[in-house]
Scaffold this active site. Structure first.
Site, short mmCIF file in Angstrom:
data_model
loop_
_atom_site.label_atom_id
_atom_site.label_comp_id
_atom_site.label_asym_id
_atom_site.label_seq_id
_atom_site.Cartn_x
_atom_site.Cartn_y
_atom_site.Cartn_z
CG ASP A 1 -2.88 -9.73 8.81
OD1 ASP A 1 -2.56 -10.55 7.93
OD2 ASP A 1 -2.22 -9.60 9.86
CD GLU B 1 2.19 -13.41 8.70
OE1 GLU B 1 3.20 -13.96 9.18
OE2 GLU B 1 2.13 -12.20 8.41
#
Length: 434
Positions: free
Chosen positions: A88, A155
């Site tokens: 991400d 994350e």
């Protein structure tokens, strides 16, 4: 991404595998960098990573824990090694000036458009995981067991690891014998840093609402002013580290957000705070959070708040502990792969990760014994700039360099990508090699 490694020593075989896969992995990395996606929105990223792993012969499952990808390469009886890469990006406008810089915007958590950038290098991490998969797929004659590549979402908000575990990562697929991961840092490109034991901090961000009774600014006696209560809270919270935490421990309590009111002559009905806590001990971390709640409740009572404060956990992760025995084993594999001169001692970081959920049975919610974890760091600073940076030690030099989450941060140099691919492959072979 194919190669023939017969007869080569393992170090040279890994290098040959990296060389063979590098062109495609670099192209993958640059595409991911140019088209980043926010946490739990990584649909195109996941699709591209899944396709790359399928092309290597992995059994691939999409949509694990939302947008996560699980890829298995089974190669006979032996241990199961999990390689994790996060994927991400962040709501930051890129300022690197790269030809393939991101110009992407997406809907943020507040429903408003935000610029998106891979300012932490998760595009690098997931590309390296695919690259290591390519290397190991070409070396199957030299290892036995199961390679498990996990491309993890979210994350940055500490949500993806638990989401994948809650979606049956270890029951639907395989329970690993060891979990390996890495992160880029502004150390010298081509080097690898290790730290055994306590490595990264636990982190919690709390959202707090303090209630008052608003009114006209000229008549404060007819109100309950939540701004005053919040101000006392901010001041009093600073005493936790000074008076409740043993001096040998490291704890940070930061009030990063305090918002109340609309204009100067209106006393508002409430005040909003966001409080970030970091520590290296999970039990101490819980103690600090309890102290924060105790202080806020007491200040609200002292300030005549009409109802109790509200608490919300906005994000949370546990402390990272690298298993010392496993860390020594991986470090030795890296020494054989890179040489002692390319290894460094990584200092403990106050930054945080959700990676430890993969190893901590209670925190990860998967039961049984903890699983050994090893998390290391790969340098990304080109040699010329590293030499020109003040300082003697790695820690001293890093203080003068851009860190992750900067709009100028770019870790994707060829040397870093090659090192990350080789480091993951060598780490896995420390357990899988025959």
């Amino acid at each position: 991404m194919t190669m023939n490694s017969e007869g080569l020593p393992l170090k040279q075989a890994i290098e040959a595998g990296v060389d063979a896969a590098f062109g495609e992995v670099q192209a993958l990395y640059r595409h991911l960098h140019q088209y980043p996606e926010l946490p739990f929105q990584e649909h195109e990223t996941a699709a591209r990573l899944a396709a790359a792993l399928e092309a290597l012969g992995f059994e691939v499952t999409r949509g694990v824990g939302g947008t996560g990808v699980v890829a298995l390469l089974r190669n006979g009886e032996g241990p199961t090694v999990l390689l994790r890469g996060d994927m991400d990006a962040l709501p930051i406008e890129e300022q690197t000036g790269l030809d393939y810089a991101s110009r992407v915007t997406a809907m943020g958590v507040d429903g408003k458009p935000v610029p998106v950038m891979h300012a932490c290098g998760h595009d690098l991490h997931s590309s390296c995981a695919v690259g290591a998969g390519a290397v190991l797929a070409g070396l199957q004659a030299r290892w036995r067991g199961t390679l498990m590549v996990v491309c993890q979402p979210a994350e940055e908000i500490f949500g993806g690891a638990r989401a994948m575990l809650d979606d049956g990562l270890y029951t639907r697929f395989a329970r690993p014998d060891v979990v390996l991961g890495q992160h880029n840092m502004p150390a010298l490109a081509g080097t690898v840093g290790h730290i055994a034991g306590s490595a990264m901090a636990a982190a919690t961000t709390l959202g707090v609402t303090v209630h008052g009774a608003g009114g006209h600014g000229s008549m404060p006696a007819q109100t309950v002013d939540p701004v005053v209560i919040a101000a006392h809270v901010v001041t009093r919270l600073q005493s936790i580290v000074a008076r409740e935490v043993p001096p040998e421990e490291t704890v940070v309590v930061t009030v990063g957000k305090l918002h109340a009111g609309t204009q100067g002559n209106i006393i508002p009905h409430s005040a909003e705070l966001e409080i970030n806590v970091r520590s290296f001990d999970d039990a101490l971390h819980r103690q600090v959070l309890a102290a924060i709640e105790r202080i806020i409740r007491a200040e609200c009572e002292a300030g005549r708040s009409p109802r109790p404060p509200e608490f919300r956990v906005l994000s949370e992760t546990v402390a990272m502990h690298n298993d010392p025995v496993s860390t020594a084993r991986v470090r030795e594999a890296h020494r054989q792969c890179f040489g002692e001169a390319r290894l460094f001692a990584m200092p403990r970081l106050n930054g945080s990760e959700d990676f430890p959920y993969f190893g901590k049975a209670e925190a990860g919610g998967f039961g049984g014994d903890d699983i050994p974890c090893v998390y290391w760091f790969i340098g990304m600073t080109p040699a010329e700039r590293w030499q020109a940076t003040p300082g003697e030690s790695v820690a001293e030099k890093m203080r003068h360099l851009e860190m992750p989450h900067s709009p100028y941060y770019f870790p994707g140099h060829a040397e870093t990508l090659r090192t990350g691919m080789a480091a993951l492959a060598a780490g896995a072979l420390a357990y899988l090699a025959t």
